[in-house]
Scaffold this motif. Structure first.
Motif, PDB file in Angstrom:
ATOM      1  N   TYR A  62      65.353  43.681  20.506  1.00  0.00           N
ATOM      2  CA  TYR A  62      65.756  43.033  21.752  1.00  0.00           C
ATOM      3  C   TYR A  62      65.707  44.034  22.909  1.00  0.00           C
ATOM      4  CZ  TYR A  62      68.626  40.806  25.307  1.00  0.00           C
ATOM      5  OH  TYR A  62      69.085  40.284  26.489  1.00  0.00           O
ATOM      6  N   GLU A  63      66.276  45.214  22.708  1.00  0.00           N
ATOM      7  CA  GLU A  63      66.278  46.237  23.764  1.00  0.00           C
ATOM      8  C   GLU A  63      64.864  46.661  24.134  1.00  0.00           C
ATOM      9  OE1 GLU A  63      68.629  47.444  25.705  1.00  0.00           O
ATOM     10  OE2 GLU A  63      70.198  46.263  24.750  1.00  0.00           O
ATOM     11  N   LEU A  64      64.009  46.851  23.135  1.00  0.00           N
ATOM     12  CA  LEU A  64      62.615  47.236  23.418  1.00  0.00           C
ATOM     13  C   LEU A  64      61.911  46.148  24.225  1.00  0.00           C
ATOM     14  CD1 LEU A  64      61.573  48.870  20.020  1.00  0.00           C
ATOM     15  CD2 LEU A  64      61.886  50.042  22.211  1.00  0.00           C
ATOM     16  N   GLN A  65      62.127  44.896  23.861  1.00  0.00           N
ATOM     17  CA  GLN A  65      61.498  43.800  24.593  1.00  0.00           C
ATOM     18  C   GLN A  65      62.023  43.723  26.030  1.00  0.00           C
ATOM     19  OE1 GLN A  65      62.394  40.605  21.857  1.00  0.00           O
ATOM     20  NE2 GLN A  65      60.402  40.808  20.839  1.00  0.00           N
ATOM     21  N   GLN A  66      63.321  43.938  26.218  1.00  0.00           N
ATOM     22  CA  GLN A  66      63.905  43.918  27.552  1.00  0.00           C
ATOM     23  C   GLN A  66      63.333  45.039  28.421  1.00  0.00           C
ATOM     24  OE1 GLN A  66      66.048  41.529  28.884  1.00  0.00           O
ATOM     25  NE2 GLN A  66      65.386  40.546  26.999  1.00  0.00           N
ATOM     26  N   GLN A  67      62.970  46.158  27.775  1.00  0.00           N
ATOM     27  CA  GLN A  67      62.432  47.310  28.501  1.00  0.00           C
ATOM     28  C   GLN A  67      60.895  47.299  28.529  1.00  0.00           C
ATOM     29  OE1 GLN A  67      64.307  50.986  27.127  1.00  0.00           O
ATOM     30  NE2 GLN A  67      66.212  49.867  26.721  1.00  0.00           N
ATOM     31  N   HIS A  68      60.301  46.211  28.065  1.00  0.00           N
ATOM     32  CA  HIS A  68      58.845  46.029  28.059  1.00  0.00           C
ATOM     33  C   HIS A  68      58.122  47.138  27.292  1.00  0.00           C
ATOM     34  CE1 HIS A  68      59.537  42.766  30.819  1.00  0.00           C
ATOM     35  NE2 HIS A  68      60.234  43.590  31.595  1.00  0.00           N
ATOM     36  N   ILE A  69      58.676  47.504  26.146  1.00  0.00           N
ATOM     37  CA  ILE A  69      58.065  48.507  25.265  1.00  0.00           C
ATOM     38  C   ILE A  69      57.607  47.791  24.006  1.00  0.00           C
ATOM     39  CG2 ILE A  69      58.474  50.583  23.890  1.00  0.00           C
ATOM     40  CD1 ILE A  69      60.592  51.367  26.008  1.00  0.00           C
ATOM     41  N   PHE A  96      62.273  51.147  15.531  1.00  0.00           N
ATOM     42  CA  PHE A  96      60.844  50.848  15.494  1.00  0.00           C
ATOM     43  C   PHE A  96      60.060  52.068  15.955  1.00  0.00           C
ATOM     44  CE2 PHE A  96      62.783  46.735  15.686  1.00  0.00           C
ATOM     45  CZ  PHE A  96      61.947  45.920  14.945  1.00  0.00           C
ATOM     46  N   ILE A  97      58.910  52.252  15.364  1.00  0.00           N
ATOM     47  CA  ILE A  97      58.003  53.320  15.796  1.00  0.00           C
ATOM     48  C   ILE A  97      57.473  52.931  17.175  1.00  0.00           C
ATOM     49  CG2 ILE A  97      55.811  54.467  15.308  1.00  0.00           C
ATOM     50  CD1 ILE A  97      56.476  54.138  12.306  1.00  0.00           C
ATOM     51  N   ILE A  98      57.398  53.920  18.058  1.00  0.00           N
ATOM     52  CA  ILE A  98      56.918  53.684  19.427  1.00  0.00           C
ATOM     53  C   ILE A  98      55.826  54.699  19.759  1.00  0.00           C
ATOM     54  CG2 ILE A  98      59.039  52.611  20.270  1.00  0.00           C
ATOM     55  CD1 ILE A  98      59.825  55.353  21.464  1.00  0.00           C
ATOM     56  N   ALA A 105      65.238  53.472  27.352  1.00  0.00           N
ATOM     57  CA  ALA A 105      66.484  53.842  28.029  1.00  0.00           C
ATOM     58  C   ALA A 105      67.670  53.466  27.139  1.00  0.00           C
ATOM     59  CB  ALA A 105      66.570  53.115  29.363  1.00  0.00           C
ATOM     60  N   ALA A 106      68.844  53.970  27.510  1.00  0.00           N
ATOM     61  CA  ALA A 106      70.077  53.671  26.783  1.00  0.00           C
ATOM     62  C   ALA A 106      70.251  52.152  26.693  1.00  0.00           C
ATOM     63  CB  ALA A 106      71.258  54.322  27.473  1.00  0.00           C
ATOM     64  N   PRO A 107      70.779  51.680  25.616  1.00  0.00           N
ATOM     65  CA  PRO A 107      71.491  52.367  24.550  1.00  0.00           C
ATOM     66  C   PRO A 107      70.586  52.942  23.463  1.00  0.00           C
ATOM     67  CG  PRO A 107      71.553  50.028  24.111  1.00  0.00           C
ATOM     68  CD  PRO A 107      70.827  50.208  25.429  1.00  0.00           C
ATOM     69  N   LEU A 108      69.267  52.741  23.587  1.00  0.00           N
ATOM     70  CA  LEU A 108      68.353  53.251  22.568  1.00  0.00           C
ATOM     71  C   LEU A 108      68.273  54.769  22.609  1.00  0.00           C
ATOM     72  CD1 LEU A 108      65.420  50.702  22.836  1.00  0.00           C
ATOM     73  CD2 LEU A 108      67.288  50.727  21.175  1.00  0.00           C
ATOM     74  N   LYS A 109      68.082  55.355  21.445  1.00  0.00           N
ATOM     75  CA  LYS A 109      67.849  56.791  21.304  1.00  0.00           C
ATOM     76  C   LYS A 109      66.442  56.968  20.774  1.00  0.00           C
ATOM     77  CE  LYS A 109      72.694  57.506  20.136  1.00  0.00           C
ATOM     78  NZ  LYS A 109      73.619  57.919  19.077  1.00  0.00           N
ATOM     79  N   VAL A 110      65.875  58.159  20.957  1.00  0.00           N
ATOM     80  CA  VAL A 110      64.519  58.450  20.499  1.00  0.00           C
ATOM     81  C   VAL A 110      64.555  59.708  19.641  1.00  0.00           C
ATOM     82  CG1 VAL A 110      62.163  59.042  21.209  1.00  0.00           C
ATOM     83  CG2 VAL A 110      63.500  57.401  22.543  1.00  0.00           C
ATOM     84  N   ASP A 111      63.794  59.705  18.557  1.00  0.00           N
ATOM     85  CA  ASP A 111      63.687  60.873  17.687  1.00  0.00           C
ATOM     86  C   ASP A 111      62.306  60.860  17.046  1.00  0.00           C
ATOM     87  OD1 ASP A 111      64.368  63.206  16.398  1.00  0.00           O
ATOM     88  OD2 ASP A 111      66.123  62.385  15.392  1.00  0.00           O
ATOM     89  N   THR A 112      62.017  61.915  16.298  1.00  0.00           N
ATOM     90  CA  THR A 112      60.732  62.064  15.628  1.00  0.00           C
ATOM     91  C   THR A 112      60.944  62.489  14.185  1.00  0.00           C
ATOM     92  OG1 THR A 112      59.740  62.762  17.715  1.00  0.00           O
ATOM     93  CG2 THR A 112      58.502  63.254  15.721  1.00  0.00           C
ATOM     94  N   VAL A 113      60.163  61.921  13.287  1.00  0.00           N
ATOM     95  CA  VAL A 113      60.121  62.390  11.910  1.00  0.00           C
ATOM     96  C   VAL A 113      58.877  63.275  11.830  1.00  0.00           C
ATOM     97  CG1 VAL A 113      59.873  61.770   9.480  1.00  0.00           C
ATOM     98  CG2 VAL A 113      61.206  60.306  11.008  1.00  0.00           C
TER      99      VAL A 113
END
Length: 182
Positions: A62-69, A96-98, A105-113
């Protein structure tokens, strides 16, 4: 009774078996050693029962869709072993992989494996069947290699295929950052 048996088979048993076959009941997971990683992902932390991770996944979507990602495949990092940890204390990341240029943007966080050598267990099956079969096969495989389950595992669902990646070696880092880099 004998006259009804063919109708029972034709109208009930055969369709049920076809659906179960379609869902992957008769599929087996495979395990291999491979180099995987370099996944950049947007996520939310999840605490509690793993059965509720799909709700957290929906929040991220939902957050990704709201942020158009545009989201890529689902990714979940499992930090706690449910066999030895209270369900209230289980910890995971659901997301989700991006792409590299996406900036959630917040509340989402980003990291890498990072790219690393892992045991990879895979199966194409309905989620109700896939997780149990995949982890069962992975645990059987690591037992045959005389090792244990190393966390975090990375679960990726792409085109109805579940891949569970487990590091070959236990991570010396803390639970919250084991196997991942900021």
């Amino acid at each position: 009774m004998k006259k009804q048996l063919p109708y029972f088979l034709l109208l009930f048993l055969i369709p049920v078996l076809v659906v179960l076959w379609w869902w992957g009941l008769f599929s087996s997971a495979t395990v291999e050693i491979s180099e995987r990683g370099n996944y950049r992902y947007a996520y939310l932390e999840a605490e509690g029962p793993y059965s509720k991770l799909s709700l957290k996944q929906e929040e991220v979507l939902y957050e990704l869709q709201q942020q158009h990602i545009k989201p890529g495949p689902e990714i979940t990092l499992i930090f706690s072993d449910p066999r030895t940890t209270s369900y209230k204390e289980l910890h995971a990341r659901a997301g989700f992989i991006i792409t590299a240029d996406a900036t959630p943007a917040a509340p989402l966080k980003v990291d890498t494996v990072p790219t690393r050598k892992v045991f990879v267990a895979q199966i194409k099956a309905h989620p109700l069947l896939a997780y149990g079969k995949t982890y069962s096969k992975l645990l059987e495989f690591v037992k045959s290699k005389q090792t244990t389950l190393n966390l975090p595992t990375v679960e990726i669902v792409h085109d109805s295929v579940l891949s569970v990646e487990m590091p070959l070696e236990p991570s010396p880092q803390s639970e919250k950052t084991a196997g991942v880099t900021p």
